[in-house]
Design a protein around this motif. Structure first.
Motif, mmCIF file in Angstrom:
data_model
loop_
_atom_site.group_PDB
_atom_site.id
_atom_site.type_symbol
_atom_site.label_atom_id
_atom_site.label_comp_id
_atom_site.label_asym_id
_atom_site.label_seq_id
_atom_site.Cartn_x
_atom_site.Cartn_y
_atom_site.Cartn_z
ATOM 1 N N SER A 134 -6.865 -114.481 59.532
ATOM 2 C CA SER A 134 -6.874 -113.535 60.652
ATOM 3 C C SER A 134 -5.662 -112.606 60.658
ATOM 4 N N THR A 135 -4.771 -112.778 59.714
ATOM 5 C CA THR A 135 -3.540 -111.987 59.679
ATOM 6 C C THR A 135 -3.836 -110.533 59.302
ATOM 7 N N TYR A 136 -3.160 -109.619 59.974
ATOM 8 C CA TYR A 136 -3.345 -108.193 59.693
ATOM 9 C C TYR A 136 -2.025 -107.455 59.903
ATOM 10 N N LEU A 137 -1.917 -106.283 59.312
ATOM 11 C CA LEU A 137 -0.728 -105.460 59.500
ATOM 12 C C LEU A 137 -0.758 -104.810 60.871
ATOM 13 N N HIS A 138 0.409 -104.709 61.481
ATOM 14 C CA HIS A 138 0.489 -104.003 62.752
ATOM 15 C C HIS A 138 0.264 -102.506 62.527
ATOM 16 N N PRO A 139 -0.285 -101.814 63.515
ATOM 17 C CA PRO A 139 -0.486 -100.366 63.399
ATOM 18 C C PRO A 139 0.829 -99.649 63.102
ATOM 19 N N GLY A 140 0.770 -98.713 62.177
ATOM 20 C CA GLY A 140 1.941 -97.904 61.862
ATOM 21 C C GLY A 140 2.837 -98.461 60.780
ATOM 22 N N VAL A 141 2.552 -99.668 60.293
ATOM 23 C CA VAL A 141 3.429 -100.283 59.288
ATOM 24 C C VAL A 141 3.453 -99.466 58.000
ATOM 25 N N GLU A 142 2.290 -99.186 57.455
ATOM 26 C CA GLU A 142 2.252 -98.458 56.185
ATOM 27 C C GLU A 142 2.794 -97.039 56.334
ATOM 28 N N GLU A 143 2.512 -96.417 57.458
ATOM 29 C CA GLU A 143 3.039 -95.074 57.720
ATOM 30 C C GLU A 143 4.564 -95.091 57.757
ATOM 31 N N CYS A 144 5.120 -96.099 58.406
ATOM 32 C CA CYS A 144 6.574 -96.246 58.490
ATOM 33 C C CYS A 144 7.187 -96.478 57.113
ATOM 34 N N LEU A 145 6.616 -97.409 56.363
ATOM 35 C CA LEU A 145 7.157 -97.732 55.044
ATOM 36 C C LEU A 145 7.063 -96.537 54.098
ATOM 37 N N TYR A 185 14.423 -99.663 70.706
ATOM 38 C CA TYR A 185 13.187 -100.388 70.993
ATOM 39 C C TYR A 185 12.006 -99.524 70.569
ATOM 40 N N CYS A 186 10.947 -100.182 70.096
ATOM 41 C CA CYS A 186 9.747 -99.429 69.744
ATOM 42 C C CYS A 186 8.503 -100.249 70.070
ATOM 43 N N ASP A 187 7.444 -99.543 70.445
ATOM 44 C CA ASP A 187 6.146 -100.172 70.673
ATOM 45 C C ASP A 187 5.277 -100.093 69.431
ATOM 46 N N SER A 188 5.636 -99.211 68.514
ATOM 47 C CA SER A 188 4.948 -99.068 67.232
ATOM 48 C C SER A 188 5.995 -98.754 66.178
ATOM 49 N N LEU A 189 5.796 -99.252 64.974
ATOM 50 C CA LEU A 189 6.748 -98.953 63.906
ATOM 51 C C LEU A 189 6.720 -97.474 63.524
ATOM 52 N N ARG A 190 5.682 -96.763 63.942
ATOM 53 C CA ARG A 190 5.644 -95.313 63.704
ATOM 54 C C ARG A 190 6.830 -94.616 64.369
ATOM 55 N N GLU A 191 7.281 -95.169 65.479
ATOM 56 C CA GLU A 191 8.356 -94.535 66.242
ATOM 57 C C GLU A 191 9.694 -94.550 65.512
ATOM 58 N N ILE A 192 9.843 -95.446 64.547
ATOM 59 C CA ILE A 192 11.136 -95.615 63.886
ATOM 60 C C ILE A 192 11.555 -94.356 63.127
ATOM 61 N N LYS A 193 10.576 -93.602 62.657
ATOM 62 C CA LYS A 193 10.932 -92.388 61.910
ATOM 63 C C LYS A 193 11.615 -91.358 62.803
ATOM 64 N N ASP A 194 11.502 -91.526 64.120
ATOM 65 C CA ASP A 194 12.196 -90.630 65.048
ATOM 66 C C ASP A 194 13.616 -91.100 65.352
ATOM 67 N N PHE A 195 13.954 -92.311 64.901
ATOM 68 C CA PHE A 195 15.273 -92.879 65.186
ATOM 69 C C PHE A 195 16.273 -92.665 64.054
ATOM 70 N N PHE A 196 15.765 -92.696 62.809
ATOM 71 C CA PHE A 196 16.676 -92.795 61.661
ATOM 72 C C PHE A 196 16.400 -91.745 60.590
ATOM 73 N N LEU A 197 17.470 -91.422 59.881
ATOM 74 C CA LEU A 197 17.402 -90.534 58.717
ATOM 75 C C LEU A 197 17.638 -91.349 57.454
#
Length: 214
Positions: free
Chosen positions: A85-96, A202-214
């Motif tokens: 039942s394991t799955y990737l969280h939304p936004g993981v691949e986009e973030c990576l 803090y983030c609700d989706s890993l997609r948000e991380i791209k707005d935090f860091f360079l």
């Protein structure tokens, strides 16, 4: 203003992947084999984060004398069912993919064989320079000695490295090591507990991380 970083350290359980249901099912399989009633999935999820030994000990409660048999049952079952039942969280691949050029590490208290199997199942291994499970090093999160070799190996100052995780141990590790902490709020840990820790981000989706860091 975005913050410049040179190293990204990701937790696995509850951060990159939702693994709680498979862990809970294997724990309850173990309990039934030992003649014990099932626990709720939410209760079992609250036991995750300090490695398999603590997961099993907490799940046994007052039946700690059954540990040796219990750990064997759990490991055998989970080894065969950790991807049911394991799955990737939304936004993981986009973030990576967004941070493909950054050095990235998976750092988990989960056993190495299980970490590698899950990462490989979702074809994520090419994104990471290292994949480190809880039995690969003498220390576990939140011990800061766990990350010192990584910082030294890649010549990264702690303030230019971020730990991204959904667990209390992830945030404590970052703080104790002088690293940047980023708490993912939709994982296995209740968000109220994470908010109390006052992480740097803090983030609700890993997609948000791209707005935090360079």
């Amino acid at each position: 203003m975005k913050r410049k970083i040179d190293l990204m350290v990701f937790d696995l359980d509850g951060t990159l992947a939702e693994t709680g249901r498979d862990l809970a099912r294997s724990i309850n399989f173990m309990r039934r084999k030992l003649g014990l009633p099932n626990l709720s999935e939410e209760e079992i999820k609250s036991f995750v984060g300090d490695g398999v030994k603590e997961l099993v000990v907490r799940s046994l409660g007052e039946k700690g004398e059954l540990y040796d048999k219990a750990i064997e049952i759990f490991l055998d079952h989970y080894r065969s069912h950790l991807l049911d039942s394991t799955y990737l969280h939304p936004g993981v691949e986009e973030c990576l993919e967004h941070f493909r050029e950054k050095r990235k590490v998976v750092l988990s208290n989960k056993r190495q064989e299980f970490v590698e199997k899950i990462i490989s199942a979702f074809n994520l291994q090419s994104y990471f320079v290292e994949i480190i499970g809880g039995d690969k090093c003498p220390f576990m999160k939140p011990n800061p000695r766990l990350v010192v070799p990584l910082l030294e190996k890649y010549s990264v100052h702690p303030e230019r490295a971020v730990i991204i995780g959904d667990g209390i141990n992830d945030i404590l590790l970052a703080k104790r090591a002088g690293m940047i902490s980023c708490a993912y709020l939709n994982g296995l840990t209740k968000r109220e507990k994470l908010l109390d820790l006052k992480a740097d981000y803090y983030c609700d989706s890993l997609r948000e991380i791209k707005d935090f860091f360079l």
